[in-house]
Design an enzyme around this catalytic site. Structure first.
Site, PDB file in Angstrom:
ATOM      1  CG  ASP A  46      10.584 -24.375 -39.671  1.00 31.44           C
ATOM      2  OD1 ASP A  46       9.443 -23.919 -39.829  1.00 31.44           O
ATOM      3  OD2 ASP A  46      11.009 -24.786 -38.575  1.00 31.44           O
ATOM      4  CG  HIS A  63       3.949 -18.924 -46.434  1.00 28.17           C
ATOM      5  ND1 HIS A  63       4.791 -19.788 -45.774  1.00 28.17           N
ATOM      6  CD2 HIS A  63       2.754 -18.988 -45.781  1.00 28.17           C
ATOM      7  CE1 HIS A  63       4.131 -20.369 -44.773  1.00 28.17           C
ATOM      8  NE2 HIS A  63       2.906 -19.894 -44.757  1.00 28.17           N
ATOM      9  CG  LEU A 157      19.238 -28.237 -59.365  1.00 30.04           C
ATOM     10  CD1 LEU A 157      20.168 -28.951 -58.387  1.00 30.04           C
ATOM     11  CD2 LEU A 157      18.993 -26.806 -58.897  1.00 30.04           C
TER      12      LEU A 157
END
Length: 278
Positions: A46, A63, A157
């Site tokens: 955020d 972004h 991962l």
């Protein structure tokens, strides 16, 4: 567009895994005991819009910078030993944003997956996708599916890319699928429990969330992995996402390691016996 051809399994398994690239400062992860490192970290990325606004830039610029932040966090997760990262890339509520921003986010997420999937695969990252198909651009779905196939054997991962995702949508879709199986006689209603229900979620093989992080200082759950985060430790950091990097992830993990996770249980309080009171 045809899908990227899959390599033979032998080729992928024999490929050398590259180590994560270091942070520019040379900083190293904290020396946390392995048992105190969260296995699954969920992140609400955020603050992109506010970061851009503070600099007089369009929201889209925030972004773009956020892509590098996510990559650095993933490198830091590998260094620390985190096994699962869930990133909130686009929510079912984000369709309410201005159409131009929605269109940018669709194409941006598609391009990020295409641009980064080889690099992530080389470092042993497996990509999974959680979210709804309806309304999601077909080109985004193709890139996500190709990335899943390319990386399916990786074990360093797992990155769960949550795109067109909302937890209420996921839970209601799971309930509908389970109801259909009950109606079809595949499942007995009296056998439904939490474990069975969880198998109907988007990615049932990914473990529950241990650490749930939100950047930017906002303190909301925003409909993100609600079922999976039932006993997650919540950490809210003030840093806007484009300024976030692996050091913030490590700090959140240190906070996590300092907490006493009881999962609803508790030890009796130590009460002195009557004879010991002076």
């Amino acid at each position: 567009m045809s899908k990227t051809p899959r390599e033979p399994r032998e080729s992928r398994e024999s490929r050398l895994i590259k180590p994560p690239y270091p942070h520019p400062s040379g900083v190293r992860p904290p020396a946390l005991p392995a048992e105190l490192v969260p296995r699954h970290v969920a992140i609400v990325m955020d603050g992109d819009g506010r970061w851009a606004k503070e600099r007089g830039l369009p929201r889209t610029e925030g972004h773009k910078v956020g892509e590098s932040a996510l990559m650095d966090v993933l490198m830091g997760a590998i260094e620390l030993g985190v096994k699962y990262i869930s990133s909130y890339a686009f929510s079912t509520e984000n369709w309410r944003r201005h159409p131009e921003e929605v269109a940018f986010l669709m194409s941006f997420n598609r391009d990020v997956i295409h641009r980064r999937r080889e690099e992530l695969a080389e470092r042993g990252v497996r990509i999974r996708w959680a979210g709804r198909r309806p309304r999601l651009w077909r080109s985004v779905i193709r890139e996500l599916e190709d990335a899943e196939q390319l990386s399916e054997e990786n074990t360093v991962l797992t990155l769960q890319f949550c795109c067109n995702y909302g937890s209420r949508a996921e839970i209601s879709d799971a309930a509908a699928a389970l109801a259909r199986d009950v109606a079809a006689g595949k499942v007995r209603a009296d056998k439904i429990d939490e474990e069975l229900f969880a198998r109907y979620l988007d990615e049932p093989d990914i473990p529950e969330v241990d650490l749930w992080i939100r950047s930017s200082g906002e303190q909301r759950l925003s409909n993100f992995l609600l079922w999976q985060s039932a006993y997650a430790e919540l950490v809210f950091l003030d840093t806007l996402w484009p300024d976030f990097d692996r050091r913030h992830l490590w700090h959140a993990c240190e906070i996590y390691a300092s907490r006493d996770r009881r999962f609803g249980g508790a030890l009796p309080n130590a009460v002195p016996s009557i004879g010991s009171v002076q």
